[in-house]
Scaffold this active site. Structure first.
Site, mmCIF file in Angstrom:
data_model
loop_
_atom_site.group_PDB
_atom_site.id
_atom_site.type_symbol
_atom_site.label_atom_id
_atom_site.label_comp_id
_atom_site.label_asym_id
_atom_site.label_seq_id
_atom_site.Cartn_x
_atom_site.Cartn_y
_atom_site.Cartn_z
ATOM 1 N N GLY A 1 0.661 -1.397 0.068
ATOM 2 C CA GLY A 1 0.033 0.022 -0.083
ATOM 3 C C GLY A 1 0.840 1.398 0.091
ATOM 4 O O GLY A 1 0.346 2.409 0.524
ATOM 5 N N MET B 1 -4.330 -5.607 -7.304
ATOM 6 C CA MET B 1 -3.900 -6.720 -8.243
ATOM 7 C C MET B 1 -4.962 -7.501 -8.847
ATOM 8 O O MET B 1 -4.919 -8.900 -8.750
ATOM 9 C CB MET B 1 -2.703 -7.281 -8.006
ATOM 10 C CG MET B 1 -1.404 -6.422 -7.567
ATOM 11 S SD MET B 1 -1.203 -5.312 -8.871
ATOM 12 C CE MET B 1 -0.257 -6.266 -9.953
ATOM 13 N N ARG B 2 -6.095 -7.059 -9.190
ATOM 14 C CA ARG B 2 -7.264 -8.010 -9.761
ATOM 15 C C ARG B 2 -7.777 -7.080 -10.962
ATOM 16 O O ARG B 2 -7.807 -5.893 -10.851
ATOM 17 C CB ARG B 2 -8.415 -8.057 -8.751
ATOM 18 C CG ARG B 2 -7.990 -8.697 -7.346
ATOM 19 C CD ARG B 2 -7.445 -10.109 -7.598
ATOM 20 N NE ARG B 2 -8.456 -10.876 -8.071
ATOM 21 C CZ ARG B 2 -8.380 -12.137 -8.660
ATOM 22 N NH1 ARG B 2 -7.048 -12.629 -8.508
ATOM 23 N NH2 ARG B 2 -9.314 -12.823 -9.289
ATOM 24 N N ASN C 1 -6.975 4.875 -11.207
ATOM 25 C CA ASN C 1 -6.022 3.835 -11.067
ATOM 26 C C ASN C 1 -4.612 4.441 -11.427
ATOM 27 O O ASN C 1 -4.559 5.414 -12.196
ATOM 28 C CB ASN C 1 -5.830 2.592 -12.196
ATOM 29 C CG ASN C 1 -4.901 1.559 -11.992
ATOM 30 O OD1 ASN C 1 -4.823 1.204 -10.763
ATOM 31 N ND2 ASN C 1 -4.523 0.956 -12.981
ATOM 32 N N HIS D 1 -0.660 3.332 -12.967
ATOM 33 C CA HIS D 1 -0.059 2.230 -13.543
ATOM 34 C C HIS D 1 1.499 2.492 -13.869
ATOM 35 O O HIS D 1 1.670 3.835 -14.183
ATOM 36 C CB HIS D 1 -0.756 2.082 -14.929
ATOM 37 C CG HIS D 1 -0.046 0.854 -15.666
ATOM 38 N ND1 HIS D 1 -0.373 -0.644 -15.114
ATOM 39 C CD2 HIS D 1 0.385 0.723 -16.843
ATOM 40 C CE1 HIS D 1 0.151 -1.275 -16.202
ATOM 41 N NE2 HIS D 1 0.825 -0.496 -17.000
ATOM 42 N N GLU E 1 -11.769 -1.875 -20.607
ATOM 43 C CA GLU E 1 -10.367 -2.214 -21.228
ATOM 44 C C GLU E 1 -9.077 -2.062 -20.369
ATOM 45 O O GLU E 1 -8.922 -0.896 -19.765
ATOM 46 C CB GLU E 1 -10.067 -1.451 -22.524
ATOM 47 C CG GLU E 1 -8.963 -2.240 -23.425
ATOM 48 C CD GLU E 1 -8.899 -1.682 -24.853
ATOM 49 O OE1 GLU E 1 -8.000 -2.098 -25.362
ATOM 50 O OE2 GLU E 1 -9.553 -0.765 -25.266
ATOM 51 N N LEU E 2 -8.338 -3.059 -20.055
ATOM 52 C CA LEU E 2 -7.110 -2.965 -19.150
ATOM 53 C C LEU E 2 -6.326 -1.934 -19.334
ATOM 54 O O LEU E 2 -5.822 -1.957 -20.537
ATOM 55 C CB LEU E 2 -6.725 -4.433 -18.854
ATOM 56 C CG LEU E 2 -5.578 -4.340 -17.903
ATOM 57 C CD1 LEU E 2 -5.957 -4.405 -16.580
ATOM 58 C CD2 LEU E 2 -4.716 -5.878 -17.898
ATOM 59 N N ASP E 3 -6.034 -0.900 -18.425
ATOM 60 C CA ASP E 3 -5.117 0.179 -18.610
ATOM 61 C C ASP E 3 -5.209 0.649 -19.802
ATOM 62 O O ASP E 3 -4.178 1.150 -20.407
ATOM 63 C CB ASP E 3 -3.629 -0.606 -18.448
ATOM 64 C CG ASP E 3 -3.285 -1.313 -17.099
ATOM 65 O OD1 ASP E 3 -4.154 -0.683 -16.268
ATOM 66 O OD2 ASP E 3 -2.612 -2.102 -17.040
#
Length: 191
Positions: free
Chosen positions: A12, A94-95, A111, A113, A147-149
């Protein structure tokens, strides 16, 4: 008051940076916003202890106890929604989230990244940047979409990739920038 819920899976460090910024910059007074809860999918996430020490509500929703991503996300939404969040922040969570979860928090799910998106979505970003011969790498704060990232970029920070860099060395330099830009992006979103 606008409530902020932070999701973590491990130590964290980005959550810590966000909570410290909220305290130091007096988000409650200036922005009518406060971090109210930290939620993890892992009971052993070490960031939970630090969050509790700060007086934050903590919850664990173990992903291993659910038969599908959809079932896990439904249980996670129930816990998050108890806090009536204006904003949900993924901070090393992390999911991969389902479209239903993302849609439920549309416009209020952010998020961080560890790459300069759209380059290197997903995992192993630092190794991939070094292997690709990149001269720079960095971090991106973005709005989450199904859509991821790939959501709209809200902030980025750039660091050089040095000739002798290992993925771990590059990761450490990028992480220090994550801790700087994530709180800044949240403040911009809240204003």
């Amino acid at each position: 008051m606008r409530n902020i819920v932070i999701l973590i899976s491990g130590g964290g460090s980005n959550m810590t940076a966000l909570v410290r910024a909220a305290q130091a910059e007096r988000w409650a007074e200036r922005l009518q916003a406060r971090v109210t809860a930290v939620v993890s999918n892992r009971a052993d996430a070490s960031g939970l202890a630090w969050a509790r020490e700060q007086g934050l509500q903590t919850d664990v929703v173990p992903h291993t106890e659910h038969p599908s991503r959809e079932a896990f996300d439904a249980a996670l939404m129930q816990v998050i929604d108890r806090h009536q969040p204006a904003l949900v922040l993924l901070a090393g969570f992390m999911r991969i989230l389902t479209p239903g979860f993302v849609g439920h928090y549309e416009g209020r799910l952010l998020n961080i990244h560890p790459s300069l998106l759209p380059a290197f979505p997903g995992l192993h970003t630092h190794r991939r940047a070094i292997e690709a011969g990149c001269r720079v790498a960095g971090a991106t704060v973005h709005a989450v979409t199904p859509e991821l990232d790939h959501g709209p970029v809200l902030a980025q920070a750039v660091v050089p990739v040095l000739a002798q860099d290992t993925p771990e060395q590059l990761a450490a330099r990028v992480l220090s920038q994550e801790h700087r830009i994530y709180p800044q992006a949240v403040v911009a979103w809240l204003q």
